[in-house]
Design a protein around this motif. Structure first.
Motif, PDB file in Angstrom:
ATOM      1  N   SER A   7       0.828  -1.202   0.000  1.00  0.00           N
ATOM      2  CA  SER A   7       0.000   0.000   0.000  1.00  0.00           C
ATOM      3  C   SER A   7       0.867   1.258   0.000  1.00  0.00           C
ATOM      4  O   SER A   7       1.990   1.255   0.498  1.00  0.00           O
ATOM      5  N   ARG A   8       0.305   2.296  -0.576  1.00  0.00           N
ATOM      6  CA  ARG A   8       1.008   3.582  -0.640  1.00  0.00           C
ATOM      7  C   ARG A   8       0.875   4.304   0.697  1.00  0.00           C
ATOM      8  O   ARG A   8      -0.137   4.178   1.380  1.00  0.00           O
ATOM      9  N   PRO A   9       1.870   5.080   1.072  1.00  0.00           N
ATOM     10  CA  PRO A   9       1.771   5.822   2.336  1.00  0.00           C
ATOM     11  C   PRO A   9       0.718   6.927   2.216  1.00  0.00           C
ATOM     12  O   PRO A   9       0.438   7.418   1.130  1.00  0.00           O
ATOM     13  N   LEU A  10       0.148   7.283   3.347  1.00  0.00           N
ATOM     14  CA  LEU A  10      -0.807   8.387   3.381  1.00  0.00           C
ATOM     15  C   LEU A  10      -0.131   9.619   3.965  1.00  0.00           C
ATOM     16  O   LEU A  10       0.728   9.521   4.847  1.00  0.00           O
ATOM     17  N   TYR A  11      -0.532  10.763   3.445  1.00  0.00           N
ATOM     18  CA  TYR A  11      -0.028  12.047   3.935  1.00  0.00           C
ATOM     19  C   TYR A  11      -1.208  12.759   4.591  1.00  0.00           C
ATOM     20  O   TYR A  11      -2.293  12.830   4.014  1.00  0.00           O
ATOM     21  N   TYR A  12      -0.987  13.271   5.780  1.00  0.00           N
ATOM     22  CA  TYR A  12      -2.058  13.867   6.571  1.00  0.00           C
ATOM     23  C   TYR A  12      -1.936  15.383   6.581  1.00  0.00           C
ATOM     24  O   TYR A  12      -0.842  15.933   6.703  1.00  0.00           O
ATOM     25  N   TYR A  13      -3.101  16.028   6.497  1.00  0.00           N
ATOM     26  CA  TYR A  13      -3.149  17.487   6.493  1.00  0.00           C
ATOM     27  C   TYR A  13      -4.274  17.951   7.399  1.00  0.00           C
ATOM     28  O   TYR A  13      -5.343  17.346   7.456  1.00  0.00           O
ATOM     29  N   ALA A  14      -4.002  19.052   8.101  1.00  0.00           N
ATOM     30  CA  ALA A  14      -5.041  19.728   8.870  1.00  0.00           C
ATOM     31  C   ALA A  14      -5.658  20.775   7.945  1.00  0.00           C
ATOM     32  O   ALA A  14      -4.943  21.485   7.249  1.00  0.00           O
ATOM     33  N   LYS A  15      -6.989  20.829   7.920  1.00  0.00           N
ATOM     34  CA  LYS A  15      -7.676  21.833   7.111  1.00  0.00           C
ATOM     35  C   LYS A  15      -7.951  23.049   7.999  1.00  0.00           C
ATOM     36  O   LYS A  15      -8.475  22.906   9.105  1.00  0.00           O
ATOM     37  N   LEU A  16      -7.572  24.227   7.503  1.00  0.00           N
ATOM     38  CA  LEU A  16      -7.695  25.458   8.291  1.00  0.00           C
ATOM     39  C   LEU A  16      -8.773  26.361   7.716  1.00  0.00           C
ATOM     40  O   LEU A  16      -8.907  26.482   6.493  1.00  0.00           O
ATOM     41  N   ASN A  17      -9.515  27.024   8.610  1.00  0.00           N
ATOM     42  CA  ASN A  17     -10.492  28.009   8.148  1.00  0.00           C
ATOM     43  C   ASN A  17      -9.808  29.350   7.942  1.00  0.00           C
ATOM     44  O   ASN A  17      -8.585  29.461   8.055  1.00  0.00           O
ATOM     45  N   GLU A  18     -10.595  30.384   7.680  1.00  0.00           N
ATOM     46  CA  GLU A  18     -10.033  31.715   7.398  1.00  0.00           C
ATOM     47  C   GLU A  18      -9.288  32.317   8.591  1.00  0.00           C
ATOM     48  O   GLU A  18      -8.513  33.255   8.450  1.00  0.00           O
ATOM     49  N   ASN A  19      -9.513  31.761   9.795  1.00  0.00           N
ATOM     50  CA  ASN A  19      -8.821  32.245  11.003  1.00  0.00           C
ATOM     51  C   ASN A  19      -7.670  31.324  11.410  1.00  0.00           C
ATOM     52  O   ASN A  19      -7.182  31.396  12.531  1.00  0.00           O
ATOM     53  N   ASP A  20      -7.264  30.438  10.511  1.00  0.00           N
ATOM     54  CA  ASP A  20      -6.184  29.466  10.752  1.00  0.00           C
ATOM     55  C   ASP A  20      -6.515  28.496  11.878  1.00  0.00           C
ATOM     56  O   ASP A  20      -5.624  28.016  12.583  1.00  0.00           O
TER      57      ASP A  20
ATOM     58  N   PRO B 232       3.437  22.707  -3.819  1.00  0.00           N
ATOM     59  CA  PRO B 232       3.347  23.321  -2.487  1.00  0.00           C
ATOM     60  C   PRO B 232       2.020  22.986  -1.809  1.00  0.00           C
ATOM     61  O   PRO B 232       1.042  22.659  -2.465  1.00  0.00           O
ATOM     62  N   CYS B 233       2.020  23.103  -0.518  1.00  0.00           N
ATOM     63  CA  CYS B 233       0.820  22.853   0.273  1.00  0.00           C
ATOM     64  C   CYS B 233      -0.095  24.076   0.168  1.00  0.00           C
ATOM     65  O   CYS B 233       0.361  25.205   0.309  1.00  0.00           O
ATOM     66  N   PRO B 234      -1.404  23.871  -0.091  1.00  0.00           N
ATOM     67  CA  PRO B 234      -2.320  25.019  -0.153  1.00  0.00           C
ATOM     68  C   PRO B 234      -2.321  25.801   1.158  1.00  0.00           C
ATOM     69  O   PRO B 234      -2.051  25.247   2.224  1.00  0.00           O
ATOM     70  N   SER B 235      -2.640  27.073   1.073  1.00  0.00           N
ATOM     71  CA  SER B 235      -2.590  27.942   2.256  1.00  0.00           C
ATOM     72  C   SER B 235      -3.627  27.561   3.312  1.00  0.00           C
ATOM     73  O   SER B 235      -3.471  27.927   4.476  1.00  0.00           O
ATOM     74  N   ASN B 236      -4.672  26.825   2.917  1.00  0.00           N
ATOM     75  CA  ASN B 236      -5.696  26.446   3.888  1.00  0.00           C
ATOM     76  C   ASN B 236      -5.456  25.046   4.471  1.00  0.00           C
ATOM     77  O   ASN B 236      -6.330  24.474   5.090  1.00  0.00           O
ATOM     78  N   MET B 237      -4.240  24.520   4.264  1.00  0.00           N
ATOM     79  CA  MET B 237      -3.899  23.209   4.796  1.00  0.00           C
ATOM     80  C   MET B 237      -2.492  23.237   5.404  1.00  0.00           C
ATOM     81  O   MET B 237      -1.652  24.027   4.987  1.00  0.00           O
ATOM     82  N   VAL B 238      -2.278  22.358   6.378  1.00  0.00           N
ATOM     83  CA  VAL B 238      -0.965  22.233   7.013  1.00  0.00           C
ATOM     84  C   VAL B 238      -0.603  20.751   7.040  1.00  0.00           C
ATOM     85  O   VAL B 238      -1.407  19.914   7.480  1.00  0.00           O
ATOM     86  N   TYR B 239       0.586  20.439   6.555  1.00  0.00           N
ATOM     87  CA  TYR B 239       1.061  19.053   6.576  1.00  0.00           C
ATOM     88  C   TYR B 239       1.263  18.594   8.016  1.00  0.00           C
ATOM     89  O   TYR B 239       1.797  19.323   8.856  1.00  0.00           O
ATOM     90  N   LEU B 240       0.820  17.362   8.299  1.00  0.00           N
ATOM     91  CA  LEU B 240       1.009  16.758   9.622  1.00  0.00           C
ATOM     92  C   LEU B 240       1.863  15.497   9.458  1.00  0.00           C
ATOM     93  O   LEU B 240       1.547  14.650   8.616  1.00  0.00           O
ATOM     94  N   PRO B 241       2.929  15.347  10.235  1.00  0.00           N
ATOM     95  CA  PRO B 241       3.748  14.140  10.105  1.00  0.00           C
ATOM     96  C   PRO B 241       2.965  12.870  10.433  1.00  0.00           C
ATOM     97  O   PRO B 241       3.210  11.820   9.868  1.00  0.00           O
ATOM     98  N   ASP B 242       2.006  12.985  11.352  1.00  0.00           N
ATOM     99  CA  ASP B 242       1.151  11.861  11.743  1.00  0.00           C
ATOM    100  C   ASP B 242      -0.272  12.375  11.917  1.00  0.00           C
ATOM    101  O   ASP B 242      -0.492  13.544  12.236  1.00  0.00           O
TER     102      ASP B 242
ATOM    103  N   LEU C 203      -7.641  19.463  16.320  1.00  0.00           N
ATOM    104  CA  LEU C 203      -8.977  19.935  15.968  1.00  0.00           C
ATOM    105  C   LEU C 203      -9.369  21.122  16.844  1.00  0.00           C
ATOM    106  O   LEU C 203      -9.261  21.067  18.072  1.00  0.00           O
ATOM    107  N   TRP C 204      -9.787  22.195  16.221  1.00  0.00           N
ATOM    108  CA  TRP C 204     -10.226  23.461  16.830  1.00  0.00           C
ATOM    109  C   TRP C 204      -9.081  24.247  17.468  1.00  0.00           C
ATOM    110  O   TRP C 204      -9.304  25.159  18.243  1.00  0.00           O
ATOM    111  N   LYS C 205      -7.848  23.890  17.135  1.00  0.00           N
ATOM    112  CA  LYS C 205      -6.676  24.645  17.612  1.00  0.00           C
ATOM    113  C   LYS C 205      -6.227  25.604  16.518  1.00  0.00           C
ATOM    114  O   LYS C 205      -6.355  25.324  15.328  1.00  0.00           O
ATOM    115  N   LYS C 206      -5.670  26.733  16.930  1.00  0.00           N
ATOM    116  CA  LYS C 206      -5.192  27.745  15.980  1.00  0.00           C
ATOM    117  C   LYS C 206      -3.755  27.441  15.579  1.00  0.00           C
ATOM    118  O   LYS C 206      -2.912  27.138  16.428  1.00  0.00           O
ATOM    119  N   TYR C 207      -3.495  27.553  14.281  1.00  0.00           N
ATOM    120  CA  TYR C 207      -2.160  27.320  13.751  1.00  0.00           C
ATOM    121  C   TYR C 207      -1.425  28.652  13.665  1.00  0.00           C
ATOM    122  O   TYR C 207      -1.929  29.614  13.092  1.00  0.00           O
TER     123      TYR C 207
END
Length: 117
Positions: free
Chosen positions: A2-15, A29-39, A45-49
């Motif tokens: 199986s291929r590895p999965l890459y995880y991203y946090a989705k951010l709203n307009e307030n990050d 590049p990673c879209p501005s509304n997403m942040v790469y997560l190593p795991d 969830l509901w935390k500000k980046y």
């Protein structure tokens, strides 16, 4: 294998993280509304980046019920719009098929009566 999965946090307009995305390829590049997560980590969830620190804060910003309802309404309105478009496309297809059926019926009737018009 199986291929590895890459995880991203989705951010709203307030990050603020409002969800997660698992993808089969790394975004570069990673879209501005997403942040790469190593795991995969739901504690974000509901935390500000913080873009300067490149880290999530500890404070939680859970949405109010009104915000959740508004988001659900927007999702339903989008889905409703898409369904309306599909219904219109299906109606157009039905009309085309009805016309074809009518032509075929007339052709069959003409052939049965002994002549083609």
């Amino acid at each position: 294998m199986s291929r590895p999965l890459y995880y991203y946090a989705k951010l709203n307009e307030n990050d603020i993280c409002y969800g997660f995305e698992s993808l089969g390829k790394k975004l570069n590049p990673c879209p501005s509304n997403m942040v790469y997560l190593p795991d995969y980590n739901e504690t974000y969830l509901w935390k500000k980046y913080d873009r300067e620190l490149k880290a999530f804060g500890q404070e939680t910003y859970e949405p109010s019920i009104d915000a959740e309802l508004q988001e659900k309404i927007e999702e339903l309105e989008t889905e409703n719009s898409q369904l309306k478009e599909q219904v219109m496309e299906l109606n157009n297809t039905i009309n085309i098929l009805n016309g074809s059926i009518l032509e075929l019926t007339q052709l069959i009737a003409s052939l049965q009566s002994g002549g083609v018009e």
